[in-house]
Design a protein around this motif. Structure first.
Motif: not given
Length: 338
Positions: A196-200, A213-217, A219-233
């Motif tokens: 529910v909360q997305l920052k990128s 991209s770098a994504i931080i999110a 959930s509704e229950e407060g769990q944190l998710v972070s993801a780092t993506l790239t097509l060039r490394s």
């Protein structure tokens, strides 16, 4: 696992189609039909794998009552048109990731599947691998405690070529739909509810697609998710699920068949092995066949898909990144902002 009477057709003759044919062969089965944009390629594919029928067009394949289900393996931006045709023809469909470009397309496809009484399923390996079923089973018993943080990496090195599908906006290129969908799908398995909360932050290739991209999110229950993506490394495909009582590390997570659990209190390391990586597509097809008999099972899998697609749609709209097929959606959103 498999229904010997269930007859599959495949659209496309690329890497995934070859893996599908091999998966069926391993189960003592064969593809019932193949269709491809170029007929000679379909004929060569059929000869290689003993496919019963080569169809001159996709329309010919889906109009054949001998075909029960089709696997769509073409580029992302072609999916919705083929989904419309296949679902209207009352065929069950397994569709390669990303299943559609956006949530609007997915909603349309799901409505068509319901209207025609057929199953639509996402060919997202993570939703079908036995390893994740086993980890979720143990999580549900409370053995791991609550999930608190999910950290994900996925990086591939692709030589920059504006004609290559990875960088071509006209072929729905970009990291999010190609590799980010894996990261967000794994997060959805272990984090209850939608993010529910997305920052990128997104970095573009010269063609305009999302190259990294770098994504931080949260959930509704407060769990944190972070993801780092790239097509060039090059990055390891590494997932870390941090819980109260342990952390779970999964390498090569799109088709993983083993995970490492490190227990917080003792430092003990446990290796969990379940399923077989080469059977990834066999698990996908088996799940669709199961969903035909058990719609509630299929609905649960597609609920995960819908949440992931909603997240990806939100991210791209925050980035103001639209594909040519989304011109009307872009115009409508921009009109609302005026």
């Amino acid at each position: 696992m498999a229904d010997q009477d269930f007859r599959w057709g495949v659209l496309g003759c690329g890497v995934i189609a070859n893996e599908m044919a091999q998966a069926l062969q391993a189960d003592g089965r064969h593809l019932a039909g193949v269709a491809n944009r170029t007929l000679p390629k379909a004929e060569a594919f059929a000869e290689r794998y003993g496919v019963e029928t080569v169809y001159p067009s996709f329309e010919a394949m889906i109009s054949d009552p001998a075909i029960d289900a089709v696997y769509i393996t073409t580029p992302h931006n072609t999916h919705i048109n083929y989904l419309r045709q296949a679902l209207a023809a009352k065929k069950h469909v397994l569709c390669e990731k990303a299943i559609t470009l956006n949530s609007e397309e997915l909603d349309e496809a799901l409505a068509l599947a319901e209207e025609n009484g057929v199953v639509l399923m996402d060919a997202m390996t993570i939703f079908h691998m036995p390893l994740y079923r086993e980890l979720l089973r143990r999580l549900d018993t409370g053995e791991f405690g609550e999930v608190n943080v999910v950290t994900l990496n996925f990086g591939s090195y692709k030589d920059y070529d504006e004609r290559n599908r990875f960088f071509n906006v006209n072929l729905a290129g970009g990291a999010l739909l190609d590799i980010g969908v894996y990261a967000l799908s794994l997060a959805r398995l272990f984090v209850p509810g939608e993010l529910v909360q997305l920052k990128s932050i997104m970095g573009q290739a010269p063609t305009g697609v999302d190259e990294r991209s770098a994504i931080i999110a949260q959930s509704e229950e407060g769990q944190l998710v972070s993801a780092t993506l790239t097509l060039r490394s090059k990055q390891p495909k590494r997932a870390m699920v941090s819980c109260d009582k342990c952390y779970i590390e999964v390498m090569e997570y799109p088709r993983a068949d083993e995970a490492k659990i490190v227990w917080t209190e003792t430092g003990e390391v446990e290796l969990v092995q379940c399923g077989e990586r080469p059977r990834a597509l066999a698990y996908e097809m088996a799940d669709l066949e199961r969903a035909v008999e058990d719609p509630a099972y299929g609905n649960q899998l597609m609920a995960w898909t819908c949440d992931v697609m909603d997240t990806m749609t939100k991210l791209r709209r925050e980035w103001r990144f639209f594909y040519p097929e989304e011109a009307e959606i872009r115009a409508a959103l921009e009109a609302e902002e005026v």
